[in-house]
Design an enzyme around this catalytic site. Structure first.
Site, PDB file in Angstrom:
ATOM      1  N   GLU A  68       1.440  -4.977 -13.279  1.00 61.23           N
ATOM      2  CA  GLU A  68       2.793  -5.203 -13.828  1.00 61.23           C
ATOM      3  C   GLU A  68       2.737  -6.294 -14.908  1.00 61.23           C
ATOM      4  OE1 GLU A  68       4.948  -5.940 -10.184  1.00 61.23           O
ATOM      5  OE2 GLU A  68       4.666  -3.866  -9.519  1.00 61.23           O
ATOM      6  N   THR A  81       3.705  -9.891  -1.216  1.00 66.78           N
ATOM      7  CA  THR A  81       4.442  -9.641   0.024  1.00 66.78           C
ATOM      8  C   THR A  81       3.760 -10.198   1.268  1.00 66.78           C
ATOM      9  OG1 THR A  81       3.350  -7.520   0.361  1.00 66.78           O
ATOM     10  CG2 THR A  81       5.379  -7.478  -0.919  1.00 66.78           C
ATOM     11  N   HIS A 130      -0.754 -14.398  -7.205  1.00 67.89           N
ATOM     12  CA  HIS A 130      -1.874 -14.376  -6.243  1.00 67.89           C
ATOM     13  C   HIS A 130      -2.892 -13.302  -6.628  1.00 67.89           C
ATOM     14  CE1 HIS A 130       0.460 -10.937  -5.155  1.00 67.89           C
ATOM     15  NE2 HIS A 130      -0.213 -10.658  -4.073  1.00 67.89           N
ATOM     16  N   HIS A 143       0.834  -1.196   0.000  1.00 69.95           N
ATOM     17  CA  HIS A 143       0.000   0.000   0.000  1.00 69.95           C
ATOM     18  C   HIS A 143       0.875   1.253   0.000  1.00 69.95           C
ATOM     19  CE1 HIS A 143      -4.298  -1.249   0.999  1.00 69.95           C
ATOM     20  NE2 HIS A 143      -3.656  -2.377   0.792  1.00 69.95           N
ATOM     21  N   ASP A 173      -4.492   6.774   2.274  1.00 69.57           N
ATOM     22  CA  ASP A 173      -4.949   5.486   1.775  1.00 69.57           C
ATOM     23  C   ASP A 173      -6.479   5.500   1.888  1.00 69.57           C
ATOM     24  OD1 ASP A 173      -3.485   2.395   1.658  1.00 69.57           O
ATOM     25  OD2 ASP A 173      -5.665   2.511   1.849  1.00 69.57           O
ATOM     26  N   ASN A 231      -0.907  -4.762  -7.688  1.00 70.17           N
ATOM     27  CA  ASN A 231       0.343  -4.276  -8.293  1.00 70.17           C
ATOM     28  C   ASN A 231       0.910  -5.322  -9.244  1.00 70.17           C
ATOM     29  OD1 ASN A 231       0.819  -1.630  -6.814  1.00 70.17           O
ATOM     30  ND2 ASN A 231       0.460  -3.060  -5.126  1.00 70.17           N
ATOM     31  N   ALA A 260      12.787 -10.932  -6.161  1.00 67.39           N
ATOM     32  CA  ALA A 260      13.184 -10.763  -7.562  1.00 67.39           C
ATOM     33  C   ALA A 260      12.769  -9.369  -8.049  1.00 67.39           C
ATOM     34  CB  ALA A 260      12.470 -11.817  -8.405  1.00 67.39           C
ATOM     35  N   GLY A 301      -9.301 -10.830   0.027  1.00 68.48           N
ATOM     36  CA  GLY A 301      -9.566  -9.431  -0.340  1.00 68.48           C
ATOM     37  C   GLY A 301      -9.949  -9.275  -1.801  1.00 68.48           C
ATOM     38  N   ASP A 302      -9.234  -8.376  -2.480  1.00 69.98           N
ATOM     39  CA  ASP A 302      -9.548  -8.040  -3.874  1.00 69.98           C
ATOM     40  C   ASP A 302      -9.063  -9.097  -4.874  1.00 69.98           C
ATOM     41  OD1 ASP A 302      -6.890  -7.371  -3.017  1.00 69.98           O
ATOM     42  OD2 ASP A 302      -6.610  -6.311  -4.915  1.00 69.98           O
ATOM     43  N   GLN A 303      -8.335 -10.106  -4.395  1.00 70.30           N
ATOM     44  CA  GLN A 303      -7.610 -10.969  -5.346  1.00 70.30           C
ATOM     45  C   GLN A 303      -8.525 -11.816  -6.240  1.00 70.30           C
ATOM     46  OE1 GLN A 303      -4.862 -12.894  -2.680  1.00 70.30           O
ATOM     47  NE2 GLN A 303      -3.959 -10.945  -2.055  1.00 70.30           N
TER      48      GLN A 303
HETATM   49  C1  U2F Z   1      -1.468  -6.456  -1.038  1.00 69.04           C
HETATM   50  O1  U2F Z   1      -0.621  -6.993  -2.023  1.00 69.04           O
HETATM   51  P1  U2F Z   1       0.770  -7.720  -2.084  1.00 69.04           P
HETATM   52  O2  U2F Z   1       1.827  -6.899  -1.502  1.00 69.04           O
HETATM   53  O3  U2F Z   1       0.726  -9.101  -1.586  1.00 69.04           O
HETATM   54  O4  U2F Z   1       0.922  -7.895  -3.689  1.00 69.04           O
HETATM   55  P2  U2F Z   1       0.965  -6.905  -4.909  1.00 69.04           P
HETATM   56  O5  U2F Z   1      -0.062  -5.850  -4.899  1.00 69.04           O
HETATM   57  O6  U2F Z   1       0.955  -7.806  -6.070  1.00 69.04           O
HETATM   58  O7  U2F Z   1       2.369  -6.202  -4.782  1.00 69.04           O
HETATM   59  C2  U2F Z   1       3.552  -6.908  -4.690  1.00 69.04           C
HETATM   60  C3  U2F Z   1       4.676  -5.970  -5.131  1.00 69.04           C
HETATM   61  O8  U2F Z   1       5.920  -6.523  -4.716  1.00 69.04           O
HETATM   62  C4  U2F Z   1       6.793  -6.623  -5.833  1.00 69.04           C
HETATM   63  C5  U2F Z   1       5.901  -6.677  -7.060  1.00 69.04           C
HETATM   64  C6  U2F Z   1       4.717  -5.793  -6.641  1.00 69.04           C
HETATM   65  O9  U2F Z   1       4.989  -4.434  -6.952  1.00 69.04           O
HETATM   66  O10 U2F Z   1       6.586  -6.197  -8.194  1.00 69.04           O
HETATM   67  N1  U2F Z   1       7.625  -7.841  -5.728  1.00 69.04           N
HETATM   68  C7  U2F Z   1       8.894  -7.790  -6.205  1.00 69.04           C
HETATM   69  O11 U2F Z   1       9.349  -6.766  -6.746  1.00 69.04           O
HETATM   70  N2  U2F Z   1       9.685  -8.911  -6.095  1.00 69.04           N
HETATM   71  C8  U2F Z   1       9.231 -10.063  -5.524  1.00 69.04           C
HETATM   72  O12 U2F Z   1      10.012 -11.027  -5.463  1.00 69.04           O
HETATM   73  C9  U2F Z   1       7.894 -10.106  -5.044  1.00 69.04           C
HETATM   74  C10 U2F Z   1       7.110  -8.982  -5.173  1.00 69.04           C
HETATM   75  C11 U2F Z   1      -2.740  -7.311  -1.007  1.00 69.04           C
HETATM   76  F1  U2F Z   1      -2.412  -8.570  -0.596  1.00 69.04           F
HETATM   77  C12 U2F Z   1      -3.391  -7.337  -2.380  1.00 69.04           C
HETATM   78  O13 U2F Z   1      -4.559  -8.102  -2.339  1.00 69.04           O
HETATM   79  C13 U2F Z   1      -3.684  -5.917  -2.859  1.00 69.04           C
HETATM   80  O14 U2F Z   1      -4.159  -5.940  -4.179  1.00 69.04           O
HETATM   81  C14 U2F Z   1      -2.396  -5.069  -2.784  1.00 69.04           C
HETATM   82  C15 U2F Z   1      -2.628  -3.618  -3.154  1.00 69.04           C
HETATM   83  O15 U2F Z   1      -3.598  -3.061  -2.344  1.00 69.04           O
HETATM   84  O16 U2F Z   1      -1.817  -5.126  -1.467  1.00 69.04           O
END
Ligand code: U2F
Length: 448
Positions: free
Chosen positions: A351, A273, A343, A21, A113, A347, A326, A366-368
């Site tokens: 990407e 993450t 998942h 976030h 936020d 983000n 990565a 959540g939103d997934q």
């Molecule tokens: C929460 O999301 P997350 O943090 O679990 O996942 P993402 O929104 O996909 O963001 C992961 C980011 O971490 C980066 C990747 C994304 O920008 O490029 N990354 C990386 O650079 N290298 C790695 O090895 C692993 C990840 C939540 F869980 C979701 O449901 C929401 O959609 C999101 C946004 O609100 O927040």
């Protein structure tokens, strides 16, 4: 403190410090700070979150303030997040008052936020504008925004056999099923996270702007619906194309490894993450990769390696590479990557979209689920894992379809179109550049 109109602008930015976030929020704030050198931006987040965000060089007019966080005490992260949200209104009111004294300027705008629905009242008390950032995608925002309508149509006492019904009563959501809706929208909304999200849904029409890391052409119908219901609904993404970001380090040499692989052949796997698939599913992924001999690059936390099948790492040392972190954006842009197993965090989805890589979604919370449906049924650039969880045969089948089959080719074609549309949006006359200008005006606007 002097009158806001007479003093230079001071924007207080209230971040939600968990998941991904705060990272996109500071990216946009950093950019706004460059564009508005006379405005001061105070970024309020927890010490741990700020330590990561301020490890790169930031402009002098962007400073951090660390806010207290509830003790983890070994509790699940969702419990800590809920505890943070439940006191956030009180904590941020106090911290903002203190940061005004520290910076020596009255706060003239709150950027928060979107989770912080209390900010509508807080901004009204302070006589300033409120600009909210929804960190996920347009479809999940629409689902939350329409919480009351959805509960009226679908009911709030469980899904009652309506799981497969479509949300065709909301513009732009006709391919989303009841079953895809974030669990916080249905069920008990009287406490915890669901209560905070419901408060947010009711507060958002009071925001001067709601902005999102997406681009208009990705979901034009949702954009036009939310535009008609919010004061300003701004698509200012994809952020990774729109604004310069600090370069990501390739500590584990993923990119040179990808250089040795064939075009469109590699499965890149990451679950963001916060989430880690349960051990049985990790085994299923490993077995599917090994059996199908699919080259893979897997971002997997070190502690999860112990859950892989015995001997897997040795047997696949030539086939794939496992790293604890990565440089995802660069990896997805590499021509060797043929599929992204994700998942469906927003983000990651975006990407994937800007790289034109087909995706396999295994959503968790959540939103997934909604994002997974958007990938497969709305955008046509991927598939959802059958039955909701990884099995060896389920993953092997979908890998074959995407990497070798006709539908994989179609997904890549559609992916190329979206990839182009994303780049159009960030051109000088593009829709995201236009919306970014509005955002810049809004944060610098002095209301009283
Ligand atoms: C929460 O999301 P997350 O943090 O679990 O996942 P993402 O929104 O996909 O963001 C992961 C980011 O971490 C980066 C990747 C994304 O920008 O490029 N990354 C990386 O650079 N290298 C790695 O090895 C692993 C990840 C939540 F869980 C979701 O449901 C929401 O959609 C999101 C946004 O609100 O927040």
């Amino acid at each position: 403190m002097s009158n806001a109109a007479a003093s230079p602008q001071h924007v207080a930015v209230l971040a939600f410090p968990y998941g991904t976030h705060a990272a996109p929020l500071i990216a946009i704030i950093r950019h706004l700070a460059h564009l508005s050198p006379d405005t001061h931006f105070s970024f309020l987040s927890t010490a741990a979150s700020n330590a990561a965000l301020f490890s790169v060089k930031n402009p002098a007019n962007l400073t951090r303030r660390d806010v207290p966080e509830p003790p983890a005490d070994g509790r699940h992260h969702s419990v800590v997040m809920t505890a943070f949200l439940s006191t956030a209104g009180e904590v941020f009111r106090k911290e903002v008052a203190e940061v005004e004294v520290e910076v020596g300027r009255r706060v003239t705008c709150l950027v928060t936020d979107a989770f912080f629905g209390f900010a509508a009242e807080m901004a009204a008390e302070m006589g300033v504008g409120w600009v909210a950032f929804w960190t996920a995608g347009p479809a999940s925002l629409s689902a939350h925004f329409h919480t009351d309508l959805i509960r009226e149509k679908v009911g709030s006492q469980g899904l009652g056999g309506l799981e497969l019904d479509m949300l065709d009563f909301i513009p732009g959501m006709s391919k989303i099923r009841v079953h895809d809706i974030p669990s916080e929208v249905l069920g008990d909304i009287n406490s915890g996270f669901p209560k905070a999200l419901h408060q947010m849904a009711r507060a958002l029409p009071k925001a001067n702007s709601v902005f999102i890391n997406s681009f208009e052409a990705l979901d034009p119908n949702i954009t036009s619906d939310l535009n008609s219901k919010l004061h300003n609904f701004l698509n200012i993404g994809p952020l990774s194309l729109l604004i310069n970001q600090p370069p990501s380090l390739d500590t584990h040499e993923c990119l040179p490894w990808l250089d040795t692989q064939k075009p469109n052949s590699v499965a890149y796997i990451s679950f963001g993450t916060v989430t880690a698939p349960p051990p049985l599913e990790l085994v299923a992924i490993a077995e599917a990769l090994e059996e199908s001999q699919t080259p893979f690059l897997w971002s997997l936390k070190d502690h999860s390696r112990a859950n892989l099948p015995d001997g897997f790492l040795d047997r696949t040392s030539e086939l794939g590479k496992i790293v604890p972190w990565a440089p995802q954006v660069d990896i997805l842009a590499h021509p060797s990557v043929g599929v992204f197993i994700t998942h469906c965090g927003w983000n990651s989805v975006l990407e994937g979209v800007i790289s034109g890589v087909p995706m396999i979604g295994r959503p968790f919370f959540g939103d997934q689920k909604i994002n997974a449906r958007v990938i497969s049924d709305v955008l046509g650039i991927g598939g959802v894992i059958e039955g909701g969880t990884f099995t060896k045969s389920g993953l092997t089948d979908i890998l074959e379809v995407i990497l070798m089959g006709k539908s994989g080719g179609k997904m890549r074609e559609r992916g190329e179109e979206l990839k182009k549309a994303a780049r159009e949006a960030v051109k000088e006359d593009g829709s995201s550049v236009r919306d970014l200008k509005v955002l810049l005006e809004q944060v610098n606007e002095v209301i009283n």
